[in-house]
Design an enzyme around this catalytic site. Structure first.
Site, mmCIF file in Angstrom:
data_model
loop_
_atom_site.group_PDB
_atom_site.id
_atom_site.type_symbol
_atom_site.label_atom_id
_atom_site.label_comp_id
_atom_site.label_asym_id
_atom_site.label_seq_id
_atom_site.Cartn_x
_atom_site.Cartn_y
_atom_site.Cartn_z
ATOM 1 N N GLU A 62 1.130 -1.384 0.082
ATOM 2 C CA GLU A 62 0.140 0.002 0.441
ATOM 3 C C GLU A 62 0.926 1.547 -0.184
ATOM 4 O O GLU A 62 0.320 2.374 -0.516
ATOM 5 C CB GLU A 62 -1.275 -0.296 1.295
ATOM 6 C CG GLU A 62 -1.954 -0.481 0.947
ATOM 7 C CD GLU A 62 -1.702 -2.164 1.944
ATOM 8 O OE1 GLU A 62 -2.311 -3.171 2.110
ATOM 9 O OE2 GLU A 62 -0.260 -2.268 2.155
ATOM 10 N N ARG A 274 8.804 -11.964 -0.065
ATOM 11 C CA ARG A 274 7.547 -11.096 0.368
ATOM 12 C C ARG A 274 8.182 -10.145 1.895
ATOM 13 O O ARG A 274 8.298 -9.275 1.693
ATOM 14 C CB ARG A 274 6.471 -11.562 0.155
ATOM 15 C CG ARG A 274 5.709 -10.266 0.644
ATOM 16 C CD ARG A 274 5.269 -9.507 -0.751
ATOM 17 N NE ARG A 274 4.145 -8.893 -0.262
ATOM 18 C CZ ARG A 274 4.486 -7.446 0.236
ATOM 19 N NH1 ARG A 274 5.670 -6.795 0.400
ATOM 20 N NH2 ARG A 274 3.583 -6.605 0.175
ATOM 21 N N LEU A 319 15.496 -4.410 0.155
ATOM 22 C CA LEU A 319 13.844 -3.958 0.217
ATOM 23 C C LEU A 319 14.508 -2.967 -0.937
ATOM 24 O O LEU A 319 14.979 -1.852 -1.121
ATOM 25 C CB LEU A 319 13.297 -3.117 1.588
ATOM 26 C CG LEU A 319 12.949 -4.546 2.757
ATOM 27 C CD1 LEU A 319 12.237 -3.671 3.645
ATOM 28 C CD2 LEU A 319 11.703 -4.914 2.148
ATOM 29 N N ASN A 345 1.164 -8.467 -6.376
ATOM 30 C CA ASN A 345 1.006 -7.746 -7.628
ATOM 31 C C ASN A 345 1.758 -7.330 -8.748
ATOM 32 O O ASN A 345 3.198 -8.206 -7.987
ATOM 33 C CB ASN A 345 1.470 -6.306 -6.631
ATOM 34 C CG ASN A 345 1.381 -4.642 -7.964
ATOM 35 O OD1 ASN A 345 0.332 -5.455 -8.700
ATOM 36 N ND2 ASN A 345 2.075 -3.689 -7.720
ATOM 37 N N ILE A 347 1.863 -6.283 -11.526
ATOM 38 C CA ILE A 347 1.908 -4.656 -12.120
ATOM 39 C C ILE A 347 3.267 -4.242 -12.593
ATOM 40 O O ILE A 347 4.313 -4.068 -13.550
ATOM 41 C CB ILE A 347 0.591 -3.766 -11.660
ATOM 42 C CG1 ILE A 347 -0.507 -4.212 -11.245
ATOM 43 C CG2 ILE A 347 1.277 -2.043 -12.331
ATOM 44 C CD1 ILE A 347 -1.295 -3.087 -11.347
ATOM 45 N N GLU A 348 3.928 -4.112 -12.008
ATOM 46 C CA GLU A 348 5.401 -4.179 -10.699
ATOM 47 C C GLU A 348 6.452 -4.230 -12.123
ATOM 48 O O GLU A 348 7.212 -4.041 -13.174
ATOM 49 C CB GLU A 348 5.934 -4.347 -9.982
ATOM 50 C CG GLU A 348 7.444 -3.162 -9.633
ATOM 51 C CD GLU A 348 7.929 -2.928 -8.672
ATOM 52 O OE1 GLU A 348 8.938 -2.571 -8.313
ATOM 53 O OE2 GLU A 348 7.376 -3.730 -7.193
#
Length: 443
Positions: A62, A274, A319, A345, A347-348
């Site tokens: 987020e 993750r 990170l 996600n 999309i990246e």
């Protein structure tokens, strides 16, 4: 206060000692949880202030989406000649660490208040925001009720709600429906999200798309990844395959599949868990399986364009480097989709021209996953062995991988624009609030 919310508030108030213990326990592996603990209960060291544009992004994903939106908000406020002062809140240590990169001089970053009436009231009294934007799924009954009571325009931005979460909310509709109804506005990612949100009474004003499509890969990381990929092929005859944003249990599935499926020739595996608290455990798991591991965090003595050390597995234990990892990779397995966790996600990956192989569980990003598959930027597989089998076919047919890479870029580009649209309606919401406050009161 309704009976339902009063009961909920009592439970959260009684749970505060448990929250403190949980933070102390998490802080042993993630020190960020031990910082500024009292902020979570509405106690602050700075003087009270007002007029903030408040953005809440609970965790890492987020916060990355919020970063895209915040840049669009800054541009929209500048276009209107308004000063922009950001108040950024989070719930997790990874979110807060990522959020520090979004701050400019004069901005403030604190923890999200624990959702008791007292903590929420102290938070709102301390900062008195002019506008509040909660990202994606963050619906807190006392927080929403307090903002509504104080006339603070509060919106749920980039909002999404999958079928599983809808069913859970409907089981607690006595608590969830007043919370969703309490927003001044809700801006959904897709029409399917909008329909589910409306079932809970949310005031959905528009379907604006997903702001994550507006993310552009870091140009330095993207260029470096492509350069390293080319050199790796020329100098070592290897191509990188990525297990991206893997969740607990998925690395074990991957290791098991490696034993079941014939070896993929000329492949360098890259694993990126993750959650950072699992980096050491994943490294140990690979070592126990007899694989040599080279960790990204230990490459710091090299020049940036040096090839990473020779090893069976590269572990992405840093990170903020996902653009590098995706740009370096020929294709990626989508973490969270091979266990019933809803997927991550994708999309990246598309923005970095990296096609993905998805497992059966993508309910958290169902629309993006379906669109990606339909565009030719992704493939759906039943399990990890099926993914490795398909990868063997794709590596033998590089034209298919190249076509998928181009499709991924096209897929990402075709859905951009949500951040600017969201910034515009956010500014209009604030403007309407200001005009309302100036309107003469009826005697």
């Amino acid at each position: 206060m309704s009976v339902a919310r009063a009961l909920y508030s009592t439970v959260l108030r009684l749970a505060q000692p448990l929250l403190r213990r949980k933070l102390a326990r998490r802080g042993r592996t993630e020190p960020g949880y031990l910082t500024h603990v009292e902020e979570r209960f509405g106690h602050y060291s700075q003087a009270p202030s007002q007029g903030w544009v408040w953005v809440h992004a609970v965790s890492l994903g987020e916060t990355r989406a919020a970063g895209i939106l915040i840049e669009a908000l800054r541009a929209e406020w500048a276009r209107r000649g308004w000063p922009f002062h950001l108040l950024l809140t989070h719930g997790t240590a990874t979110g807060r660490a990522e959020g520090q990169r979004l701050l400019r001089e004069g901005d403030v970053q604190v923890w999200q208040p624990w959702d008791t009436p007292a903590a929420v009231q102290r938070f709102l009294h301390q900062f008195r925001p002019a506008l509040g934007l909660l990202m994606e799924t963050e619906v807190w009954p006392n927080l929403v009720a307090a903002c509504r009571s104080q006339g603070l325009p509060l919106a749920l931005a980039n909002a999404r709600l999958n079928a599983k979460s809808l069913a859970s909310a409907q089981r607690l509709r006595w608590l969830s429906e007043p919370a969703y109804q309490g927003f001044r506005a809700v801006w959904a990612q897709t029409e399917a999200d909008a329909q589910r949100l409306r079932q809970l009474g949310a005031p959905v004003q528009a379907v604006l798309g997903n702001v994550k499509f507006d993310a552009r890969p870091d140009p330095t990381q993207h260029s470096l990844g492509q350069s390293l990929a080319q050199r790796l092929w020329v100098e070592r005859g290897q191509r990188v395959l990525l297990l991206a944003s893997s969740r607990e249990g998925e690395e074990a599935l991957w290791l098991q599949a490696l034993r079941q499926v014939p070896p993929l020739p000329g492949v360098q595996w890259l694993l990126v868990p993750r959650h950072p608290q699992r980096f050491d455990a994943v490294a140990a798991l690979c070592a126990e399986a007899g694989l040599s591991v080279a960790r990204r965090s230990q490459w710091s003595s090299q020049q940036p364009d040096d090839l990473p050390p020779v090893a069976d597995v590269w572990l992405g234990d840093t990170l903020g480097d996902m653009a590098l990892y995706y740009s370096l990779s020929r294709a990626a397995l989508l973490g969270g989709s091979f266990e019933p966790l809803g997927g991550q996600n994708l999309i990246e990956a598309a923005a970095c021209a990296c096609p993905v192989l998805m497992g059966p569980h993508t309910f958290n990003f169902a629309d993006a996953a379906a669109l990606s598959e339909a565009s030719g930027a992704a493939w759906r597989v039943a399990d990890v062995p099926a993914a490795l089998t398909l990868l063997a076919e794709l590596l033998a047919q590089p034209e298919r991988l190249q076509a998928a890479s181009q499709a991924a870029q096209g897929f990402a580009a075709a859905h951009r624009g949500a951040a600017a649209r969201t910034a515009h309606v956010a500014a209009e919401l604030l403007l309407s609030q200001r005009l309302h406050s100036l309107a003469p009161r009826r005697l």
